[in-house]
Scaffold this motif. Structure first.
Motif, PDB file in Angstrom:
ATOM      1  N   UNK A  77       0.669  -1.389  -0.085  1.00 45.12           N
ATOM      2  CA  UNK A  77       0.061  -0.123   0.145  1.00 45.12           C
ATOM      3  C   UNK A  77       1.131   1.276   0.017  1.00 45.12           C
ATOM      4  N   UNK A  78       2.060   1.284   0.541  1.00 43.59           N
ATOM      5  CA  UNK A  78       2.904   2.305   0.450  1.00 43.59           C
ATOM      6  C   UNK A  78       3.432   2.628  -0.924  1.00 43.59           C
ATOM      7  N   UNK A  79       3.088   2.203  -1.928  1.00 39.69           N
ATOM      8  CA  UNK A  79       3.565   2.251  -3.284  1.00 39.69           C
ATOM      9  C   UNK A  79       2.495   2.921  -4.003  1.00 39.69           C
ATOM     10  N   UNK A  80       1.147   2.832  -3.467  1.00 38.74           N
ATOM     11  CA  UNK A  80       0.330   3.811  -3.927  1.00 38.74           C
ATOM     12  C   UNK A  80      -0.479   4.526  -2.670  1.00 38.74           C
ATOM     13  N   UNK A  81       0.014   5.636  -2.282  1.00 42.09           N
ATOM     14  CA  UNK A  81      -0.354   6.098  -0.745  1.00 42.09           C
ATOM     15  C   UNK A  81      -1.555   7.048  -1.173  1.00 42.09           C
ATOM     16  N   UNK A  82      -2.778   6.428  -0.899  1.00 39.32           N
ATOM     17  CA  UNK A  82      -3.886   7.121  -0.866  1.00 39.32           C
ATOM     18  C   UNK A  82      -4.800   6.631   0.392  1.00 39.32           C
ATOM     19  N   UNK A  83      -5.665   7.478   0.968  1.00 44.66           N
ATOM     20  CA  UNK A  83      -6.221   7.160   2.038  1.00 44.66           C
ATOM     21  C   UNK A  83      -7.125   5.883   1.829  1.00 44.66           C
ATOM     22  N   UNK A  84      -7.674   5.654   0.738  1.00 45.30           N
ATOM     23  CA  UNK A  84      -8.296   4.309   0.619  1.00 45.30           C
ATOM     24  C   UNK A  84      -7.378   2.933   0.750  1.00 45.30           C
ATOM     25  N   UNK A  85      -5.982   3.283   0.571  1.00 43.73           N
ATOM     26  CA  UNK A  85      -5.030   2.001   0.531  1.00 43.73           C
ATOM     27  C   UNK A  85      -4.387   1.963   1.989  1.00 43.73           C
TER      28      UNK A  85
ATOM     29  N   UNK B 280      -6.963   1.206   5.462  1.00 43.44           N
ATOM     30  CA  UNK B 280      -7.298  -0.106   5.407  1.00 43.44           C
ATOM     31  C   UNK B 280      -6.091  -1.206   5.917  1.00 43.44           C
ATOM     32  N   UNK B 281      -4.860  -0.689   5.159  1.00 44.76           N
ATOM     33  CA  UNK B 281      -3.808  -1.635   5.410  1.00 44.76           C
ATOM     34  C   UNK B 281      -3.048  -1.257   6.797  1.00 44.76           C
ATOM     35  N   UNK B 282      -3.281  -0.010   7.269  1.00 46.80           N
ATOM     36  CA  UNK B 282      -2.970   0.217   8.835  1.00 46.80           C
ATOM     37  C   UNK B 282      -3.637  -0.619   9.728  1.00 46.80           C
ATOM     38  N   UNK B 283      -5.131  -0.660   9.389  1.00 52.77           N
ATOM     39  CA  UNK B 283      -5.645  -1.359  10.455  1.00 52.77           C
ATOM     40  C   UNK B 283      -5.249  -2.749  10.343  1.00 52.77           C
ATOM     41  N   UNK B 284      -5.187  -3.411   9.245  1.00 51.87           N
ATOM     42  CA  UNK B 284      -4.645  -4.810   9.322  1.00 51.87           C
ATOM     43  C   UNK B 284      -3.634  -5.001   9.622  1.00 51.87           C
ATOM     44  N   UNK B 285      -2.733  -3.884   9.574  1.00 51.95           N
ATOM     45  CA  UNK B 285      -1.129  -4.192  10.180  1.00 51.95           C
ATOM     46  C   UNK B 285      -1.397  -4.287  11.836  1.00 51.95           C
ATOM     47  N   UNK B 286      -2.194  -3.275  12.152  1.00 52.69           N
ATOM     48  CA  UNK B 286      -2.411  -3.227  13.705  1.00 52.69           C
ATOM     49  C   UNK B 286      -3.004  -4.623  14.279  1.00 52.69           C
TER      50      UNK B 286
END
Length: 109
Positions: A14-22, A25-31
């Motif tokens: 998700x860091x390669x396409x840094x938008x709110x929509x990516x 959600x990916x930060x929540x999954x990482x948590x």
């Protein structure tokens, strides 16, 4: 553990396409993946200590401190290694030069 690693991989991707929509959600999954991953790390290090204690005959406290000490020695250093690789990557000097020119106002003149 494999599921947690997949969540970490999604976060990195998700860091390669840094938008709110990516990113959100990916930060929540990482948590959600972080706690089981750290628990797996502790279990792994404890099992390594147990096997080493049986073969070496060293006390449990010494071995567990050794394993955790080595782990926490290397984890922060990976950030330094990443910064070093980024600094010496192709194009890094162009980015730094552009940032310097922007900060000094040379770009605008």
């Amino acid at each position: 553990s494999v599921v947690c690693q997949a969540m970490y991989t999604l976060y990195i991707a998700a860091q390669f396409y840094p938008k709110w929509g990516t990113l959100i959600p990916s930060s929540i999954l990482l948590g959600l993946a972080a706690a089981p991953m750290w628990s797996a790390k502790c279990t792994y290090l404890s099992q390594m200590e147990r096997m080493s204690r049986q073969s070496e005959g060293t006390s449990s406290e010494v071995l567990i401190n050794r394993f955790f000490g080595l782990f926490f020695l290397h984890v922060p250093n990976m950030g330094h290694l990443g910064q070093h690789c980024h600094r010496h990557s192709p194009g890094a000097y162009r980015r730094l030069d552009r940032a310097r020119r922007i900060s000094t106002g040379e770009v605008w003149s």
